[in-house]
Structure formats: structure tokens, C-alpha cells
Design an enzyme around this catalytic site. Sequence first.
Site, PDB file in Angstrom:
ATOM      1  N   CYS A 169       0.794  -1.231   0.000  1.00  0.00           N
ATOM      2  CA  CYS A 169       0.000   0.000   0.000  1.00  0.00           C
ATOM      3  C   CYS A 169       0.826   1.281   0.000  1.00  0.00           C
ATOM      4  O   CYS A 169       0.258   2.372  -0.072  1.00  0.00           O
ATOM      5  CB  CYS A 169      -0.942  -0.004   1.197  1.00  0.00           C
ATOM      6  N   HIS A 294      -3.479   7.672   6.483  1.00  0.00           N
ATOM      7  CA  HIS A 294      -3.577   6.381   5.786  1.00  0.00           C
ATOM      8  C   HIS A 294      -4.954   5.785   6.064  1.00  0.00           C
ATOM      9  O   HIS A 294      -5.613   5.293   5.154  1.00  0.00           O
ATOM     10  CB  HIS A 294      -2.453   5.454   6.236  1.00  0.00           C
ATOM     11  N   HIS A 330      -9.787   1.620  -0.510  1.00  0.00           N
ATOM     12  CA  HIS A 330      -8.326   1.528  -0.418  1.00  0.00           C
ATOM     13  C   HIS A 330      -7.822   1.030  -1.771  1.00  0.00           C
ATOM     14  O   HIS A 330      -8.042  -0.127  -2.136  1.00  0.00           O
ATOM     15  CB  HIS A 330      -7.940   0.557   0.699  1.00  0.00           C
TER      16      HIS A 330
END
Length: 411
Positions: A169, A294, A330
Site C-alpha cells: 500500500c 492512511h 483503499h
Amino acid sequence: MNTVMTRVSPCFIADYGLICALGEGKTAVAAALSRWQESGISPLDGECQPLSDGRLTPVGRVKGALPSVPQALSAYDSRNNRLLLAALAQIRPGLDALMARLAQDRIAIVLGTSTSGIAEAERAVAAWQGGEGIPAGFDYRQQELGSPSDFLARHLALTGPAYTLSTACSSSARAFISGQRLLATGLADAVIVGGVDSLCGLTLNGFDSLESLSLSRCRPFGAERCGINIGEGAALFLLTRERAVLALLGAGESSDAWHVSAPHPEGLGAEAAMRMALRQGGVTPGELDYINLHGTATRLNDEMESLALARLFGAAQSAPASSSKMLTGHTLGAAGAIEAAICCLLLAREMAPPRQGEAQDPALAPIRLARGDVPARPLARVLSNSFAFGGNNVSLLLGRVPAREEGASHE
């Protein structure tokens, strides 16, 4: 924990383009962000995808037709690379101008991804298992992790450094650091950086097996948070040494090496990356105007990120913070770049940061979450966090160049 600190030359953003569940292009995404502030309706409210056992999970799917991959590059034809072409079209005028005056080997490409063309491979395997044979249009190069940068370099006929990062990520956030260094070392005069990821069964069911996937809209930092929603999209940036309105002011990176999938429980690496970015940019925590968290909405990530922010800012945190993943899902390897593009929109268009949709879990370390208030002054400096499996942490410091240094408009 291992950290890296490197002195770099100024790194300016000549242009950027993005596509995600919020829309395609700066204007569409800005309009969707404004609608969220007014209505609280997320794109994740209207789209679901089945898991292998038939349960449904919200996803951040890109709507509408995507550009076609040229026939000459059909071996690279994947949804991932089509998303990349949609982002590329938005920066093409500025890129064409650079290509007209720079040699082909002086423009580099650094991209991040975590899925590449896995969806195409899934369909090919399913067809083979069903006795249909491998589809004629499938090529192994579609699913290689290096496919995005290789495809883009061939499509643009560029011969400079071209490579793909896959650090889960944080992949496309790390691409900024690599681009920054290519410019600083003189290995390139311009760098296309960014990231791309597309929806596929592997990631959806993989995160479900880790008990990290939510079956309802994700709730970053909320008491009822239970996991992530997955999205897709792409964002590309043109980085150069030539002055522009927006710049990458600093970047920080660290490696916890704490656990293969869980973050360090106290967020030590996350804090180190944020401090490094601020130090590199010569900015104090009190000078920040917004923090793009995040914010995955998993129990452990939000817990450690709030701890890291609480230590960095203490009780004097003035910059509002929020997670845009409640709007895009995400986007995994593309998340760092897409969220950096959203931050650039906020900087360029003097927009209020996305408001946090949930009240903060009182069990978390207290941080100041954005509530949709109009900023007292236009945003000038924002921090964008990307944290990944294996404790791979990146924090990007983005900002407006002071008026006396401004060049041409990036819009």
C-alpha cells in the site's frame, strides 16, 4: 527500524491526473469531494462485489469507458493499463511539451502497483479450468508487476529509467521518492511518477481471509470500524526541476520490519516517516494545514496511526486530519498517488479537507479529525501518509510554492 534521509534538490509538480471512484479528472473529483461535504454520500454506498462465498463487499469501482490499449501493445492490454491511459490523457499536453524538448532517455517512469493485470489472469485460469483453454487475448505480460511502467515506456517511446515498485500500500508513494532521487542525481530531467491498481478477486478474498475486509462502508477511526473497502484507480504526476505552483517539499520513509501484515503497534515507523518528511521540507508540525491519514479503518492501523500523530503533535495539533479511503476505497498500490492527487486538488482549489464521516473512537489516542470546517487560510502544506505490509512507511509533504517563486499554473 531502518530509516533513510537524503538531501534532494527541489522537486516540482508540473501537472497531475487521476481517476478513481470519485470520478475522472480534477474537475470531476473536486465536484465529488464537494458533494461529500454536503451530502455525506460516498461512492462506496452504491457499488458492491461478491466474494468467493457469495457475500457482498462495497468497492470503489471506476465507472465509464476506459481508453483502449493500442493494437501494437495488445500483449499489455489489461484494465490496469487502461486506467493508466485514462490518467495519462490528463497530463498529455504538458508531457508532450516536455518530450518535444527533452531527449527520450531523459524522461524516467516510476510507478507503483500491487495487482497489475491479475484480474485478466484470474479470468484466463477460470477459462482453462472450465475446459475452454487460455483465452486468445491473454498474455503473461498483462499480469507482471512490471507491466505498468514497461507498457507506459513502450507506449510513449521513452528510453530513460522505467520501473515499477510493489511495496503493497505504499508503492506509489514510494514512487515519488524514487522520482525525487532520479532528479536530484541528474539521471533524469523529468519523471512520470504515480500508481495504478484494479479490482480483482485475489485482493478482495485475500483481505477477507486476513479478516481485514468490511462488508459495509469503511469507518476510519470510528468505534465501529471493522476493516477496509477496496477500490481501484490511477494517478500520474509530472515531476521536474522547473518551478511550478505545486511541489513535493519533502518525503520520509522507514521500515518497521515488525510483522508481515500487522503494523508496529505503537506506530514508531509511521512517526519516523512523518518526522523525516517534515524535516526534509523544513516544516514544523504546527505549520501543516492538513494531514491525509492512511486511515484504512482496520483496528490496528487506525490505532497505531493515531498514536503516532498524538506523539508528533501532542495536544497542540492544529491541522485537521481525515482519510479519503471512505470515498475511494483503499486503492492499494495506487493509494499513495491517488491521495497525493487529492491533496494537490485541495491545495490548488482552496477546498476544505474531506470531513471525517465518523466520530472518533474514544479508545484511540486523541487527534483532530476534519469536520468540514472552511480553513481559516488557504492550504499551503499538507502531509499524506501511506503505510504498508511489512512496516513499509512513507509520508509525503506537498505544498504550494510561495508566490514569489511561482511559475506556470499546473491547472
